[in-house]
Design an enzyme around this catalytic site. Structure first.
Site, PDB file in Angstrom:
ATOM      1  N   GLU A 128       0.835  -1.215   0.000  1.00 33.25           N
ATOM      2  CA  GLU A 128       0.000   0.000   0.000  1.00 33.25           C
ATOM      3  C   GLU A 128       0.863   1.255   0.000  1.00 33.25           C
ATOM      4  O   GLU A 128       0.383   2.333  -0.357  1.00 33.25           O
ATOM      5  CB  GLU A 128      -0.923   0.011   1.219  1.00 33.25           C
ATOM      6  CG  GLU A 128      -2.150  -0.869   1.084  1.00 33.25           C
ATOM      7  CD  GLU A 128      -3.084  -0.423  -0.038  1.00 33.25           C
ATOM      8  OE1 GLU A 128      -3.613   0.690   0.048  1.00 33.25           O
ATOM      9  OE2 GLU A 128      -3.271  -1.171  -0.996  1.00 33.25           O
ATOM     10  N   TYR A 150      -3.828   4.748   5.962  1.00 29.55           N
ATOM     11  CA  TYR A 150      -3.111   3.514   6.341  1.00 29.55           C
ATOM     12  C   TYR A 150      -1.744   3.468   5.638  1.00 29.55           C
ATOM     13  O   TYR A 150      -0.717   3.226   6.281  1.00 29.55           O
ATOM     14  CB  TYR A 150      -3.958   2.289   5.954  1.00 29.55           C
ATOM     15  CG  TYR A 150      -3.206   0.983   5.998  1.00 29.55           C
ATOM     16  CD1 TYR A 150      -2.999   0.307   7.203  1.00 29.55           C
ATOM     17  CD2 TYR A 150      -2.696   0.398   4.831  1.00 29.55           C
ATOM     18  CE1 TYR A 150      -2.301  -0.899   7.242  1.00 29.55           C
ATOM     19  CE2 TYR A 150      -2.004  -0.795   4.859  1.00 29.55           C
ATOM     20  CZ  TYR A 150      -1.802  -1.448   6.058  1.00 29.55           C
ATOM     21  OH  TYR A 150      -1.123  -2.633   6.094  1.00 29.55           O
ATOM     22  N   LYS A 154       1.920   3.537   7.453  1.00 32.16           N
ATOM     23  CA  LYS A 154       2.880   2.434   7.269  1.00 32.16           C
ATOM     24  C   LYS A 154       4.203   2.941   6.697  1.00 32.16           C
ATOM     25  O   LYS A 154       5.273   2.428   7.022  1.00 32.16           O
ATOM     26  CB  LYS A 154       2.288   1.371   6.337  1.00 32.16           C
ATOM     27  CG  LYS A 154       1.321   0.411   7.016  1.00 32.16           C
ATOM     28  CD  LYS A 154       2.050  -0.625   7.871  1.00 32.16           C
ATOM     29  CE  LYS A 154       1.104  -1.666   8.428  1.00 32.16           C
ATOM     30  NZ  LYS A 154       1.747  -2.607   9.356  1.00 32.16           N
TER      31      LYS A 154
HETATM   32  P1  NDP Z   1      -4.928  -8.413  10.910  1.00 30.99           P
HETATM   33  O1  NDP Z   1      -5.802  -7.235  10.767  1.00 30.99           O
HETATM   34  O2  NDP Z   1      -5.500  -9.772  10.691  1.00 30.99           O
HETATM   35  O3  NDP Z   1      -4.250  -8.396  12.354  1.00 30.99           O
HETATM   36  C1  NDP Z   1      -3.849  -7.197  12.957  1.00 30.99           C
HETATM   37  C2  NDP Z   1      -3.511  -7.473  14.408  1.00 30.99           C
HETATM   38  O4  NDP Z   1      -3.124  -6.252  15.030  1.00 30.99           O
HETATM   39  C3  NDP Z   1      -4.665  -8.042  15.238  1.00 30.99           C
HETATM   40  O5  NDP Z   1      -4.169  -9.060  16.039  1.00 30.99           O
HETATM   41  C4  NDP Z   1      -5.096  -6.844  16.070  1.00 30.99           C
HETATM   42  O6  NDP Z   1      -5.673  -7.187  17.308  1.00 30.99           O
HETATM   43  C5  NDP Z   1      -3.744  -6.190  16.315  1.00 30.99           C
HETATM   44  N1  NDP Z   1      -3.866  -4.814  16.792  1.00 30.99           N
HETATM   45  C6  NDP Z   1      -4.609  -3.812  16.259  1.00 30.99           C
HETATM   46  N2  NDP Z   1      -4.462  -2.691  16.990  1.00 30.99           N
HETATM   47  C7  NDP Z   1      -3.614  -2.996  18.001  1.00 30.99           C
HETATM   48  C8  NDP Z   1      -3.089  -2.260  19.091  1.00 30.99           C
HETATM   49  N3  NDP Z   1      -3.391  -0.963  19.304  1.00 30.99           N
HETATM   50  N4  NDP Z   1      -2.258  -2.890  19.956  1.00 30.99           N
HETATM   51  C9  NDP Z   1      -1.940  -4.173  19.792  1.00 30.99           C
HETATM   52  N5  NDP Z   1      -2.423  -4.941  18.784  1.00 30.99           N
HETATM   53  C10 NDP Z   1      -3.246  -4.345  17.896  1.00 30.99           C
HETATM   54  O7  NDP Z   1      -3.684  -8.189   9.931  1.00 30.99           O
HETATM   55  P2  NDP Z   1      -2.807  -9.262   9.124  1.00 30.99           P
HETATM   56  O8  NDP Z   1      -2.497 -10.400   9.994  1.00 30.99           O
HETATM   57  O9  NDP Z   1      -3.407  -9.463   7.794  1.00 30.99           O
HETATM   58  O10 NDP Z   1      -1.496  -8.395   8.849  1.00 30.99           O
HETATM   59  C11 NDP Z   1      -0.425  -8.363   9.773  1.00 30.99           C
HETATM   60  C12 NDP Z   1       0.384  -7.103   9.571  1.00 30.99           C
HETATM   61  O11 NDP Z   1       0.899  -7.058   8.256  1.00 30.99           O
HETATM   62  C13 NDP Z   1      -0.404  -5.813   9.737  1.00 30.99           C
HETATM   63  O12 NDP Z   1       0.460  -4.868  10.296  1.00 30.99           O
HETATM   64  C14 NDP Z   1      -0.776  -5.417   8.320  1.00 30.99           C
HETATM   65  O13 NDP Z   1      -0.977  -4.027   8.240  1.00 30.99           O
HETATM   66  C15 NDP Z   1       0.456  -5.881   7.581  1.00 30.99           C
HETATM   67  N6  NDP Z   1       0.282  -6.270   6.206  1.00 30.99           N
HETATM   68  C16 NDP Z   1      -0.657  -7.199   5.880  1.00 30.99           C
HETATM   69  C17 NDP Z   1      -0.781  -7.648   4.590  1.00 30.99           C
HETATM   70  C18 NDP Z   1      -1.802  -8.668   4.198  1.00 30.99           C
HETATM   71  O14 NDP Z   1      -2.050  -8.809   2.989  1.00 30.99           O
HETATM   72  N7  NDP Z   1      -2.372  -9.416   5.132  1.00 30.99           N
HETATM   73  C19 NDP Z   1       0.120  -7.132   3.523  1.00 30.99           C
HETATM   74  C20 NDP Z   1       1.102  -6.189   4.008  1.00 30.99           C
HETATM   75  C21 NDP Z   1       1.171  -5.791   5.298  1.00 30.99           C
HETATM   76  P3  NDP Z   1      -7.270  -7.276  17.517  1.00 30.99           P
HETATM   77  O15 NDP Z   1      -7.623  -8.682  17.163  1.00 30.99           O
HETATM   78  O16 NDP Z   1      -7.421  -6.967  18.952  1.00 30.99           O
HETATM   79  O17 NDP Z   1      -7.870  -6.252  16.603  1.00 30.99           O
HETATM   80  P1  GDR Z   2      -6.242  -3.929   0.586  1.00 32.65           P
HETATM   81  O1  GDR Z   2      -7.222  -5.161   0.799  1.00 32.65           O
HETATM   82  O2  GDR Z   2      -6.925  -2.636   0.647  1.00 32.65           O
HETATM   83  O3  GDR Z   2      -5.446  -4.239  -0.647  1.00 32.65           O
HETATM   84  O4  GDR Z   2      -5.329  -4.043   1.888  1.00 32.65           O
HETATM   85  P2  GDR Z   2      -8.789  -5.312   0.645  1.00 32.65           P
HETATM   86  O5  GDR Z   2      -9.022  -6.767   0.500  1.00 32.65           O
HETATM   87  O6  GDR Z   2      -9.537  -4.586   1.696  1.00 32.65           O
HETATM   88  O7  GDR Z   2      -9.108  -4.570  -0.756  1.00 32.65           O
HETATM   89  C1  GDR Z   2      -8.536  -5.028  -1.977  1.00 32.65           C
HETATM   90  C2  GDR Z   2      -9.192  -4.289  -3.143  1.00 32.65           C
HETATM   91  O8  GDR Z   2     -10.543  -4.752  -3.266  1.00 32.65           O
HETATM   92  C3  GDR Z   2     -11.383  -3.626  -3.490  1.00 32.65           C
HETATM   93  N1  GDR Z   2     -12.754  -3.951  -3.079  1.00 32.65           N
HETATM   94  C4  GDR Z   2     -13.154  -4.231  -1.827  1.00 32.65           C
HETATM   95  N2  GDR Z   2     -12.464  -4.323  -0.671  1.00 32.65           N
HETATM   96  C5  GDR Z   2     -13.147  -4.660   0.455  1.00 32.65           C
HETATM   97  N3  GDR Z   2     -12.485  -4.806   1.604  1.00 32.65           N
HETATM   98  N4  GDR Z   2     -14.512  -4.873   0.458  1.00 32.65           N
HETATM   99  C6  GDR Z   2     -15.241  -4.775  -0.694  1.00 32.65           C
HETATM  100  O9  GDR Z   2     -16.446  -4.977  -0.688  1.00 32.65           O
HETATM  101  C7  GDR Z   2     -14.531  -4.451  -1.887  1.00 32.65           C
HETATM  102  N5  GDR Z   2     -14.899  -4.306  -3.184  1.00 32.65           N
HETATM  103  C8  GDR Z   2     -13.824  -4.011  -3.886  1.00 32.65           C
HETATM  104  C9  GDR Z   2     -10.738  -2.520  -2.644  1.00 32.65           C
HETATM  105  O10 GDR Z   2     -11.239  -1.265  -3.047  1.00 32.65           O
HETATM  106  C10 GDR Z   2      -9.276  -2.771  -2.956  1.00 32.65           C
HETATM  107  O11 GDR Z   2      -8.912  -2.152  -4.162  1.00 32.65           O
HETATM  108  C11 GDR Z   2      -4.837  -5.302   2.339  1.00 32.65           C
HETATM  109  C12 GDR Z   2      -4.698  -5.222   3.875  1.00 32.65           C
HETATM  110  O12 GDR Z   2      -4.359  -6.498   4.353  1.00 32.65           O
HETATM  111  C13 GDR Z   2      -3.597  -4.240   4.246  1.00 32.65           C
HETATM  112  O13 GDR Z   2      -3.366  -4.306   5.660  1.00 32.65           O
HETATM  113  C14 GDR Z   2      -2.319  -4.628   3.498  1.00 32.65           C
HETATM  114  O14 GDR Z   2      -1.287  -3.737   3.802  1.00 32.65           O
HETATM  115  C15 GDR Z   2      -2.573  -4.664   2.011  1.00 32.65           C
HETATM  116  O15 GDR Z   2      -3.611  -5.594   1.743  1.00 32.65           O
HETATM  117  C16 GDR Z   2      -1.350  -5.089   1.222  1.00 32.65           C
END
Ligand code: NDP
Ligand code: GDR
Length: 343
Positions: A128, A150, A154
């Site tokens: 992102e 976001y 990041k």
């Molecule tokens: P999730 O949203 O599934 O998990 C995020 C975690 O962060 C949850 O356990 C949440 O806890 C915790 N959290 C949120 N706020 C706080 C806080 N204030 N203090 C402590 N813990 C907190 O994310 P993912 O597992 O998908 O992603 C992991 C990391 O990687 C994130 O930082 C995300 O931004 C980043 N990322 C993810 C990608 C993806 O495609 N999945 C791609 C690139 C980066 P709670 O359950 O309490 O909300």
């Molecule tokens: P993203 O993931 O924004 O890439 O972030 P998300 O799955 O939310 O969206 C991907 C794309 O799909 C489009 N979209 C929708 N998205 C959601 N959530 N709901 C909808 O109904 C919908 N319809 C279309 C969005 O507009 C977007 O273009 C994820 C998160 O895991 C981040 O924390 C992480 O950093 C990035 O991936 C890499």
């Protein structure tokens, strides 16, 4: 070997904890005090009662808690996965997002600097940060142009990780990870929203799936493979920045079609823009529709990453094809819905 994993209740936290436990680590997984703490992911992976997994209450926005976490665990590796990670929500809550996703990382970096600068730190950076992309495909040297609060938060955490590396010699690694998905993905994210809804439509429990921008293109990989890359980054000789990606991009529309195919629904698309619809050709019913309420104020149109540096330096490569990943997710959601529960 002791590791802290912040955000163990999330998708990546659960898979990473599983990986580290399998390698013999003692894992301190942090969770937040909420009205109903949700451990379904670590339960589904069967690690919630593992003797070497310690669940620690912690909030990333608290510096003193970060210092105490480092002191009490004496961990040598910290994986900072905690974040307000939903891009859509960040437009509604820009300040909370900045505090958790941006400043939160600095709390941990400061705690490391104060308690033990030898601790190795992994920052969960993201594609992102590329936002309105400046080159195709994106690599570690592509310029950033974030398009959401976001993405901006990041990017701050990413540069602070590099700054602590250069200023204080802290082993701060930053993984620029492209979207990675799994059956443990949260239902607010588009892939899991799609697989859970298509499973429900197949079972006759939902009429229609409503989505926002169908044209957005993403590089989607399998989360379980990406956490292996995180671990490898902290085992490297030097702290560095790495892209993890599959180098393939598809639209949200394509992902819907793949999910339908996985449950033998022949989906036909008609119309365009807000009028676009997905029709089940067997019944003639509209099962997918566009709802502009899911559009974002600013969109990231296209992401595709090149992970050549990770392959060459870390020996990391993605293996699971998008078709397999989508099928795995749909099958898990069919099973969960049949069993009468779905998180
Ligand atoms: P999730 O949203 O599934 O998990 C995020 C975690 O962060 C949850 O356990 C949440 O806890 C915790 N959290 C949120 N706020 C706080 C806080 N204030 N203090 C402590 N813990 C907190 O994310 P993912 O597992 O998908 O992603 C992991 C990391 O990687 C994130 O930082 C995300 O931004 C980043 N990322 C993810 C990608 C993806 O495609 N999945 C791609 C690139 C980066 P709670 O359950 O309490 O909300
Ligand atoms: P993203 O993931 O924004 O890439 O972030 P998300 O799955 O939310 O969206 C991907 C794309 O799909 C489009 N979209 C929708 N998205 C959601 N959530 N709901 C909808 O109904 C919908 N319809 C279309 C969005 O507009 C977007 O273009 C994820 C998160 O895991 C981040 O924390 C992480 O950093 C990035 O991936 C890499």
């Amino acid at each position: 070997m002791k590791a802290i994993v912040t955000g163990i209740t999330g998708q990546d936290g659960a898979y990473l904890a599983q990986l580290l436990l399998s390698k013999g680590y003692t894992v301190y997984g942090t969770f937040r005090r909420t009205s109903s703490v949700n451990f379904w992911r670590i339960q589904e992976l069967g690690i919630d009662r593992h003797p070497d997994l310690h669940l620690v209450e912690y909030d990333l926005t608290d510096l003193s808690a970060s210092i105490r976490l480092l002191q009490s665990t004496e961990a040598s590796e910290v994986y900072n996965l905690a974040a307000q990670s939903f891009v859509g929500v960040s437009f509604e809550q820009p300040l909370t997002t900045a505090e958790i996703t941006g400043l939160g990382a600095v709390n941990l970096l400061e705690a490391i600097r104060i308690v033990n600068p030898k601790v190795r730190f992994y920052q969960a950076s993201t594609s992102e940060m590329f936002g309105k992309v400046q080159a195709i495909p994106q690599t570690e040297t592509t310029s950033f142009y974030p398009r959401s609060p976001y993405g901006v938060a990041k990017l701050y955490a990413h540069w602070m990780t590099i700054n602590y590396r250069e200023s204080y010699g802290i082993f701060g690694a930053s993984g620029i990870l492209f979207n990675h998905e799994s059956p443990l993905r949260g239902r607010e994210f588009v892939t899991r929203k799609i697989t859970d809804s298509i499973a429900k439509i197949k079972l006759g429990r939902l009429d229609r799936l409503e989505l926002g921008n169908l044209d957005a293109k993403r590089d989607w990989g399998f989360a379980k493979e990406y956490v292996e890359g995180m671990w490898r980054m902290l085992q490297a000789d030097e702290p560095d920045t790495f892209v993890l990606a599959t180098n393939r991009t598809e639209t949200v529309r394509d992902f819907v079609s793949l999910a339908c195919k996985a449950v033998d629904i022949d989906l036909k698309w008609k119309g365009a823009g807000e009028e676009e619809q997905g029709i089940d050709s067997a019944t003639g019913k509209v099962i997918v529709a566009v709802n502009p309420k899911f559009y974002r104020p600013a969109e990231v149109d296209l992401l595709i990453g090149n992970a050549a540096k990770a392959r060459e330096t870390l020996g990391w490569e993605p293996k699971t094809k998008l078709e397999e990943l989508c099928r795995m997710m749909v099958e898990a959601d069919l099973h969960r819905n049949e069993q009468g529960f779905s998180f």
